[in-house]
Motif scaffolding. Structure first.
Motif, PDB file in Angstrom:
ATOM      1  N   LEU A  25     -28.719 -21.763  18.842  1.00 30.77           N
ATOM      2  CA  LEU A  25     -29.096 -20.332  19.198  1.00 30.77           C
ATOM      3  C   LEU A  25     -27.511 -19.225  18.515  1.00 30.77           C
ATOM      4  CD1 LEU A  25     -31.715 -17.851  19.456  1.00 30.77           C
ATOM      5  CD2 LEU A  25     -31.109 -18.385  21.687  1.00 30.77           C
ATOM      6  N   ARG A  26     -27.062 -19.697  19.432  1.00 31.09           N
ATOM      7  CA  ARG A  26     -25.424 -19.148  19.472  1.00 31.09           C
ATOM      8  C   ARG A  26     -24.478 -19.506  17.903  1.00 31.09           C
ATOM      9  NH1 ARG A  26     -20.475 -20.371  20.399  1.00 31.09           N
ATOM     10  NH2 ARG A  26     -18.815 -19.167  20.932  1.00 31.09           N
ATOM     11  N   GLU A  27     -25.047 -20.886  18.135  1.00 32.41           N
ATOM     12  CA  GLU A  27     -24.199 -20.754  16.189  1.00 32.41           C
ATOM     13  C   GLU A  27     -24.894 -19.970  15.035  1.00 32.41           C
ATOM     14  OE1 GLU A  27     -23.071 -25.160  14.987  1.00 32.41           O
ATOM     15  OE2 GLU A  27     -24.224 -25.774  16.914  1.00 32.41           O
ATOM     16  N   ALA A  28     -26.108 -20.203  15.033  1.00 31.66           N
ATOM     17  CA  ALA A  28     -26.822 -19.490  14.324  1.00 31.66           C
ATOM     18  C   ALA A  28     -26.691 -17.997  14.231  1.00 31.66           C
ATOM     19  CB  ALA A  28     -28.069 -19.884  14.149  1.00 31.66           C
ATOM     20  N   ALA A  29     -26.353 -17.382  15.257  1.00 29.78           N
ATOM     21  CA  ALA A  29     -25.983 -15.511  15.508  1.00 29.78           C
ATOM     22  C   ALA A  29     -24.745 -15.574  15.165  1.00 29.78           C
ATOM     23  CB  ALA A  29     -26.195 -15.423  16.778  1.00 29.78           C
ATOM     24  N   LEU A  30     -23.749 -16.559  15.489  1.00 25.35           N
ATOM     25  CA  LEU A  30     -22.378 -16.155  15.024  1.00 25.35           C
ATOM     26  C   LEU A  30     -22.180 -17.017  13.360  1.00 25.35           C
ATOM     27  CD1 LEU A  30     -20.413 -17.791  17.944  1.00 25.35           C
ATOM     28  CD2 LEU A  30     -20.348 -15.505  17.340  1.00 25.35           C
ATOM     29  N   LYS A  31     -22.569 -17.467  12.786  1.00 24.26           N
ATOM     30  CA  LYS A  31     -22.611 -17.359  11.241  1.00 24.26           C
ATOM     31  C   LYS A  31     -23.396 -16.079  10.804  1.00 24.26           C
ATOM     32  CE  LYS A  31     -22.756 -20.450   7.983  1.00 24.26           C
ATOM     33  NZ  LYS A  31     -20.754 -21.273   8.228  1.00 24.26           N
ATOM     34  N   VAL A  32     -24.282 -15.149  11.400  1.00 21.91           N
ATOM     35  CA  VAL A  32     -24.846 -14.214  10.724  1.00 21.91           C
ATOM     36  C   VAL A  32     -23.628 -13.083  11.216  1.00 21.91           C
ATOM     37  CG1 VAL A  32     -27.027 -12.271  10.529  1.00 21.91           C
ATOM     38  CG2 VAL A  32     -27.293 -14.979  10.985  1.00 21.91           C
ATOM     39  N   LEU A  33     -23.589 -12.924  12.129  1.00 27.25           N
ATOM     40  CA  LEU A  33     -22.240 -12.744  12.574  1.00 27.25           C
ATOM     41  C   LEU A  33     -21.501 -12.399  12.033  1.00 27.25           C
ATOM     42  CD1 LEU A  33     -22.727 -12.029  16.333  1.00 27.25           C
ATOM     43  CD2 LEU A  33     -23.678 -10.258  15.030  1.00 27.25           C
ATOM     44  N   GLY A  34     -21.060 -13.491  11.393  1.00 28.59           N
ATOM     45  CA  GLY A  34     -19.634 -13.817  10.094  1.00 28.59           C
ATOM     46  C   GLY A  34     -19.830 -13.102   8.862  1.00 28.59           C
ATOM     47  N   PHE A  35     -21.286 -12.885   8.599  1.00 21.87           N
ATOM     48  CA  PHE A  35     -21.370 -12.340   7.121  1.00 21.87           C
ATOM     49  C   PHE A  35     -21.658 -10.680   7.631  1.00 21.87           C
ATOM     50  CE2 PHE A  35     -23.634 -16.504   6.440  1.00 21.87           C
ATOM     51  CZ  PHE A  35     -22.584 -16.680   5.307  1.00 21.87           C
ATOM     52  N   PHE A  36     -21.672 -10.358   8.150  1.00 22.38           N
ATOM     53  CA  PHE A  36     -22.225  -8.975   8.401  1.00 22.38           C
ATOM     54  C   PHE A  36     -21.132  -8.500   8.583  1.00 22.38           C
ATOM     55  CE2 PHE A  36     -26.761 -10.610   7.548  1.00 22.38           C
ATOM     56  CZ  PHE A  36     -27.073  -9.523   7.002  1.00 22.38           C
ATOM     57  N   PRO A  37     -20.763  -7.139   8.503  1.00 21.19           N
ATOM     58  CA  PRO A  37     -19.241  -6.189   8.752  1.00 21.19           C
ATOM     59  C   PRO A  37     -20.280  -5.673  10.209  1.00 21.19           C
ATOM     60  CG  PRO A  37     -19.931  -4.856   6.800  1.00 21.19           C
ATOM     61  CD  PRO A  37     -20.739  -6.257   7.108  1.00 21.19           C
ATOM     62  N   GLY A  38     -18.887  -4.753  11.264  1.00 19.63           N
ATOM     63  CA  GLY A  38     -19.218  -4.655  12.816  1.00 19.63           C
ATOM     64  C   GLY A  38     -19.523  -3.047  12.079  1.00 19.63           C
ATOM     65  N   ARG A  39     -20.676  -2.169  13.593  1.00 24.38           N
ATOM     66  CA  ARG A  39     -20.622  -0.922  12.811  1.00 24.38           C
ATOM     67  C   ARG A  39     -21.752  -1.107  11.994  1.00 24.38           C
ATOM     68  NH1 ARG A  39     -15.494   2.209  14.975  1.00 24.38           N
ATOM     69  NH2 ARG A  39     -15.222   1.134  16.402  1.00 24.38           N
ATOM     70  N   LEU A  46     -32.899  -6.964   7.593  1.00 20.97           N
ATOM     71  CA  LEU A  46     -32.287  -8.361   7.611  1.00 20.97           C
ATOM     72  C   LEU A  46     -31.140  -8.732   8.055  1.00 20.97           C
ATOM     73  CD1 LEU A  46     -30.734  -5.380   4.934  1.00 20.97           C
ATOM     74  CD2 LEU A  46     -32.395  -6.829   4.532  1.00 20.97           C
ATOM     75  N   MET A  47     -30.665  -8.787   9.085  1.00 16.38           N
ATOM     76  CA  MET A  47     -30.266  -9.983  10.173  1.00 16.38           C
ATOM     77  C   MET A  47     -31.059 -10.146  10.647  1.00 16.38           C
ATOM     78  SD  MET A  47     -27.064  -7.120  11.775  1.00 16.38           S
ATOM     79  CE  MET A  47     -25.704  -8.476  12.114  1.00 16.38           C
ATOM     80  N   SER A  48     -31.996 -10.238  11.629  1.00 15.09           N
ATOM     81  CA  SER A  48     -32.940 -10.702  11.926  1.00 15.09           C
ATOM     82  C   SER A  48     -33.428 -11.995  11.014  1.00 15.09           C
ATOM     83  CB  SER A  48     -34.307 -10.198  12.564  1.00 15.09           C
ATOM     84  OG  SER A  48     -33.551  -9.615  13.783  1.00 15.09           O
ATOM     85  N   ALA A  49     -33.570 -11.606   9.836  1.00 15.56           N
ATOM     86  CA  ALA A  49     -34.004 -12.640   8.772  1.00 15.56           C
ATOM     87  C   ALA A  49     -33.056 -13.802   8.627  1.00 15.56           C
ATOM     88  CB  ALA A  49     -34.546 -11.929   7.485  1.00 15.56           C
ATOM     89  N   ALA A  50     -31.726 -13.224   8.547  1.00 12.09           N
ATOM     90  CA  ALA A  50     -30.874 -14.150   8.241  1.00 12.09           C
ATOM     91  C   ALA A  50     -30.668 -14.903   9.162  1.00 12.09           C
ATOM     92  CB  ALA A  50     -29.546 -13.863   7.753  1.00 12.09           C
ATOM     93  N   TYR A  51     -30.729 -14.823  10.581  1.00  9.21           N
ATOM     94  CA  TYR A  51     -30.655 -15.353  11.725  1.00  9.21           C
ATOM     95  C   TYR A  51     -31.803 -16.191  11.461  1.00  9.21           C
ATOM     96  CZ  TYR A  51     -29.568 -15.472  17.102  1.00  9.21           C
ATOM     97  OH  TYR A  51     -29.376 -16.016  17.930  1.00  9.21           O
ATOM     98  N   LEU A  55     -31.490 -20.291  11.671  1.00  9.72           N
ATOM     99  CA  LEU A  55     -31.781 -21.204  12.676  1.00  9.72           C
ATOM    100  C   LEU A  55     -32.222 -22.464  12.761  1.00  9.72           C
ATOM    101  CD1 LEU A  55     -33.478 -18.643  15.709  1.00  9.72           C
ATOM    102  CD2 LEU A  55     -31.408 -20.439  16.050  1.00  9.72           C
ATOM    103  N   GLU A  56     -33.293 -22.357  11.629  1.00  9.20           N
ATOM    104  CA  GLU A  56     -33.740 -23.328  10.315  1.00  9.20           C
ATOM    105  C   GLU A  56     -32.730 -24.294   9.923  1.00  9.20           C
ATOM    106  OE1 GLU A  56     -35.934 -22.673   6.971  1.00  9.20           O
ATOM    107  OE2 GLU A  56     -36.822 -20.952   8.425  1.00  9.20           O
ATOM    108  N   LYS A  57     -31.345 -23.906   9.961  1.00  7.82           N
ATOM    109  CA  LYS A  57     -29.885 -24.815  10.111  1.00  7.82           C
ATOM    110  C   LYS A  57     -29.434 -25.539  10.694  1.00  7.82           C
ATOM    111  CE  LYS A  57     -30.492 -23.662   5.366  1.00  7.82           C
ATOM    112  NZ  LYS A  57     -31.456 -24.004   4.629  1.00  7.82           N
ATOM    113  N   PHE A 140     -24.242 -10.578  19.982  1.00  7.71           N
ATOM    114  CA  PHE A 140     -25.243 -10.799  20.290  1.00  7.71           C
ATOM    115  C   PHE A 140     -25.894 -11.384  21.651  1.00  7.71           C
ATOM    116  CE2 PHE A 140     -23.879 -15.067  20.632  1.00  7.71           C
ATOM    117  CZ  PHE A 140     -25.306 -16.007  21.153  1.00  7.71           C
ATOM    118  N   CYS A 141     -27.124 -10.565  21.661  1.00 10.01           N
ATOM    119  CA  CYS A 141     -27.731 -11.019  23.224  1.00 10.01           C
ATOM    120  C   CYS A 141     -28.647 -12.373  23.274  1.00 10.01           C
ATOM    121  CB  CYS A 141     -27.951  -9.750  23.605  1.00 10.01           C
ATOM    122  SG  CYS A 141     -29.859  -8.794  22.765  1.00 10.01           S
TER     123      CYS A 141
END
Length: 187
Positions: A25-39, A46-51, A55-57, A140-141
């Motif tokens: 759950l954490r690894e997948a979140a960090l991967k997604v956050l790395g693709f999307f800039p802050g703010r 879109l971010m939840s779909a990527a998440y 998670l499938e991976k 993420f939370c």
């Protein structure tokens, strides 16, 4: 709210996260956050779909994208507090929707976009609440679905997106990421 068959619901209801699943759950979140800039406000679907796809991976089970309303206590931040036709809404290429989206992964709720939205400053109530309760610049939370966020966020589910809807949103997320990368490269 039903959008998956009884077998999928049964499988999901029996999935309890172990330590490896929490790490996924954490690894997948960090991967997604790395693709999307802050703010980045307004990118929860879109971010939840990527998440979900991430998670499938990384995980052992699928993460479901859930759409609904977000509250701080009894104050609605996103959503309309009434039913909506999720099948029709998320079948459009650019849904006009004032709700919120997050992930349910087994017995956990996870949100990879709420802090990014809050850091963007709007809506102001969310931005102030997140800054006070969590601080700025968080990623993420996640917490067990049997409880509520100890800091006052309340998620009200109204629709679980089907896989084809998640895939369509993921294609939109990839297009947005490609566009951001082109802009970064042209600086």
């Amino acid at each position: 709210m039903a959008s998956f068959d009884a077998a999928a619901a049964e499988t999901w209801s029996k999935f309890t996260l172990g330590e490896a699943d929490k790490l996924a759950l954490r690894e997948a979140a960090l991967k997604v956050l790395g693709f999307f800039p802050g703010r980045m406000a307004g990118q929860c679907a879109l971010m939840s779909a990527a998440y979900s796809i991430a998670l499938e991976k990384f995980g052992t089970q699928p993460g479901y994208v859930v759409a609904g309303s977000l509250y701080i206590g009894d104050k609605r931040i996103f959503g309309e507090g009434k039913e909506f036709d999720g099948k029709a809404l998320f079948s459009k290429s650019n849904p006009d929707w004032n709700g919120h989206a997050w992930i349910v992964y087994g017995d956990y709720l996870a949100d990879v976009s709420v802090f990014r939205t809050a850091d963007g400053g709007s809506p102001r109530l969310l931005s102030r609440h997140i800054a006070k309760e969590y601080g700025r610049g968080r990623g993420f939370c996640a917490w067990p679905t049997t409880g509520t966020d100890p800091n006052g966020l309340r998620y009200v589910p109204q629709y679980v997106l089907m896989q084809d809807q998640v895939d369509a949103l993921m294609r939109g997320a990839l297009a947005m990421i490609d566009e951001m990368n082109v802009k970064r490269g042209s600086r």
